[in-house]
Enzyme design. Structure first.
Site, PDB file in Angstrom:
ATOM      1  N   ASN A   1       0.864  -1.112  -0.021  1.00 29.50           N
ATOM      2  CA  ASN A   1      -0.220  -0.032   0.090  1.00 29.50           C
ATOM      3  C   ASN A   1       0.905   1.249  -0.009  1.00 29.50           C
ATOM      4  OD1 ASN A   1      -1.682   1.921   0.498  1.00 29.50           O
ATOM      5  ND2 ASN A   1      -2.461   1.245   2.468  1.00 29.50           N
ATOM      6  N   TRP A   2       1.113   1.792  -1.382  1.00 28.38           N
ATOM      7  CA  TRP A   2       1.897   3.271  -1.258  1.00 28.38           C
ATOM      8  C   TRP A   2       1.396   4.231  -0.673  1.00 28.38           C
ATOM      9  CZ3 TRP A   2       4.079   2.588  -7.040  1.00 28.38           C
ATOM     10  CH2 TRP A   2       4.939   1.534  -7.099  1.00 28.38           C
ATOM     11  N   LYS A   3       0.102   4.257  -0.245  1.00 32.31           N
ATOM     12  CA  LYS A   3      -0.583   5.717   0.287  1.00 32.31           C
ATOM     13  C   LYS A   3      -0.333   6.684  -0.629  1.00 32.31           C
ATOM     14  CE  LYS A   3      -0.251   3.284   4.667  1.00 32.31           C
ATOM     15  NZ  LYS A   3      -0.223   3.406   6.025  1.00 32.31           N
TER      16      LYS A   3
ATOM     17  N   HIS B   1      -9.789   0.790   4.848  1.00 26.77           N
ATOM     18  CA  HIS B   1      -8.518   1.197   5.616  1.00 26.77           C
ATOM     19  C   HIS B   1      -8.693   2.252   6.679  1.00 26.77           C
ATOM     20  CE1 HIS B   1      -4.287   2.535   6.257  1.00 26.77           C
ATOM     21  NE2 HIS B   1      -3.861   1.496   5.697  1.00 26.77           N
TER      22      HIS B   1
ATOM     23  N   GLU C   1      -6.833   4.696   7.670  1.00 25.18           N
ATOM     24  CA  GLU C   1      -6.831   6.113   7.294  1.00 25.18           C
ATOM     25  C   GLU C   1      -8.039   6.611   6.782  1.00 25.18           C
ATOM     26  OE1 GLU C   1      -2.969   5.582   5.425  1.00 25.18           O
ATOM     27  OE2 GLU C   1      -2.125   5.014   7.324  1.00 25.18           O
TER      28      GLU C   1
ATOM     29  N   GLU D   1      -5.276  -4.805  10.700  1.00 29.83           N
ATOM     30  CA  GLU D   1      -4.175  -3.765  10.753  1.00 29.83           C
ATOM     31  C   GLU D   1      -4.388  -3.146  11.870  1.00 29.83           C
ATOM     32  OE1 GLU D   1      -2.321  -2.618   6.717  1.00 29.83           O
ATOM     33  OE2 GLU D   1      -3.957  -1.377   6.910  1.00 29.83           O
TER      34      GLU D   1
ATOM     35  N   GLY E   1       2.683   2.671  10.744  1.00 31.47           N
ATOM     36  CA  GLY E   1       3.386   3.694  10.573  1.00 31.47           C
ATOM     37  C   GLY E   1       4.076   4.213  11.729  1.00 31.47           C
TER      38      GLY E   1
ATOM     39  N   SER F   1       3.644  -1.743  10.028  1.00 32.67           N
ATOM     40  CA  SER F   1       5.086  -2.112  10.485  1.00 32.67           C
ATOM     41  C   SER F   1       5.695  -3.247  10.025  1.00 32.67           C
ATOM     42  CB  SER F   1       5.422  -1.564  11.894  1.00 32.67           C
ATOM     43  OG  SER F   1       4.882  -0.248  12.052  1.00 32.67           O
TER      44      SER F   1
ATOM     45  N   GLY G   1       3.148  -1.105   4.201  1.00 28.99           N
ATOM     46  CA  GLY G   1       3.065   0.450   3.957  1.00 28.99           C
ATOM     47  C   GLY G   1       4.419   0.714   3.689  1.00 28.99           C
ATOM     48  N   GLY G   2       5.022   1.322   4.588  1.00 29.18           N
ATOM     49  CA  GLY G   2       6.407   2.229   4.345  1.00 29.18           C
ATOM     50  C   GLY G   2       7.339   1.242   3.624  1.00 29.18           C
TER      51      GLY G   2
HETATM   52  P1  13P Z   1       3.201   0.670   7.269  1.00 32.33           P
HETATM   53  O1  13P Z   1       3.662  -0.651   7.107  1.00 32.33           O
HETATM   54  O2  13P Z   1       3.711   1.870   6.957  1.00 32.33           O
HETATM   55  O3  13P Z   1       2.869   0.476   9.145  1.00 32.33           O
HETATM   56  O4  13P Z   1       1.585   0.681   7.046  1.00 32.33           O
HETATM   57  C1  13P Z   1       0.526  -0.353   7.023  1.00 32.33           C
HETATM   58  C2  13P Z   1      -0.384  -0.096   6.319  1.00 32.33           C
HETATM   59  O5  13P Z   1      -1.287   0.772   6.854  1.00 32.33           O
HETATM   60  C3  13P Z   1      -0.707  -0.837   4.870  1.00 32.33           C
HETATM   61  O6  13P Z   1      -1.858  -0.620   4.573  1.00 32.33           O
END
Ligand code: 13P
Length: 267
Positions: free
Chosen positions: A18-20, A109, A111, A181, A187, A226, A247-248
């Site tokens: 997930n590149w956000k 998600h 967010e 999640e 994050g 994470s 994500g990251g």
């Molecule tokens: P991180 O891996 O950056 O914690 O993000 C997780 C996430 O929200 C994937 O959808």
């Protein structure tokens, strides 16, 4: 049922990025150009042992889709609107995602829930829109730190899952992927321990089996929060952890490839 009982050996792990709101279309092309060769000599094993998907921001879908063509890596979107079309400025429809050959789309998600006010009913409406589509949902669920500290984790994830299962039928469940999640692990560098992840995943599995019968054993439950090369193996070693939503660590093609290839090292 004890955790992992009935674990389905046919559940091929899914590792999804997930590149956000990161990267431009040209950076995405560059990313694909560096990522695909890292998988190439393992492509055959990857086909049988792990599926890989990338969810870039919407404006990147077309160019990333072209860059991934022939690589077996799936294209995924980060969001869709429940309505088929209309006056919804800034939103994206299912038909648009289908036209771009997306295989998956994230819904629910945290967010979207926390920053954009999406509630269970709105997320269920998105799920309903996906019922007759070949685009499969990756339904994200998870508790906040306050909810965990109030011992409400299982109740929260159950409510989030039930809202979608109540609104949809067998067609939707057949393609469903769930991603657990925990919001406090996204994050933050704080990962749920493998034991915490397994406890919640086993509870999600019980709900899926209660609601869907044997088909509940076939639904993949990803862990997200994470995830990185150094912790992915111990998370994936849990019987009900069927992959990861990253994500990251997915922004770097080398670390994302390491995470995907970790599935090949699993017994
Ligand atoms: P991180 O891996 O950056 O914690 O993000 C997780 C996430 O929200 C994937 O959808």
């Amino acid at each position: 049922m004890s955790p992992g009982e009935g674990a389905n050996a046919d559940r091929i792990p899914l590792i999804a990025a997930n590149w956000k709101m990161h990267l431009t279309a040209s950076e995405a092309e560059d990313w694909a150009g560096r990522f695909i060769p890292l998988l190439r000599d393992r492509a055959e094993a990857l086909d049988r042992r792990v599926e890989v998907a990338i969810a870039p921001a919407h404006p990147l879908l077309d160019r990333l889709g072209r860059a991934l063509r022939g690589s077996r890596v799936h294209l995924a979107a980060q969001n869709l609107h429940p309505e088929p079309e209309g006056a919804f400025t800034g939103e994206v429809s299912l038909a648009m995602l289908e036209d771009l050959a997306c295989d998956f789309v994230l819904i629910g998600h945290s967010e979207r829930r926390q920053l954009f006010g999406e509630d269970d009913a709105f997320i269920a409406a998105k799920a309903r829109r996906l019922e007759a589509s070949r685009v499969r949902a990756i339904l994200c669920i998870g508790e906040t730190l306050d909810e965990r500290e109030a011992d409400r984790t299982l109740a929260v994830v159950d409510r989030q899952l039930a809202a979608v299962l109540d609104a949809t039928g067998a067609g939707f469940a057949g393609g469903l992927v769930v991603a657990y999640e925990p919001v406090w692990a996204i994050g933050t560098g704080r990962t749920a321990t493998p034991e915490i992840a397994q406890t919640v995943h086993a509870s999600i599995r019980r709900t899926l089996v209660d609601r869907l019968g044997d088909r509940g054993h076939g639904v993949r439950i990803l862990y997200g929060g994470s995830v990185k090369p150094s912790n992915v193996e111990e998370l994936l070693s849990q019987p009900d952890v069927d992959g990861a939503l990253v994500g990251g660590a997915s922004l770097d093609p080398h670390s994302f490839a390491e995470i995907a290839l970790a599935c090949l090292e699993m017994p």
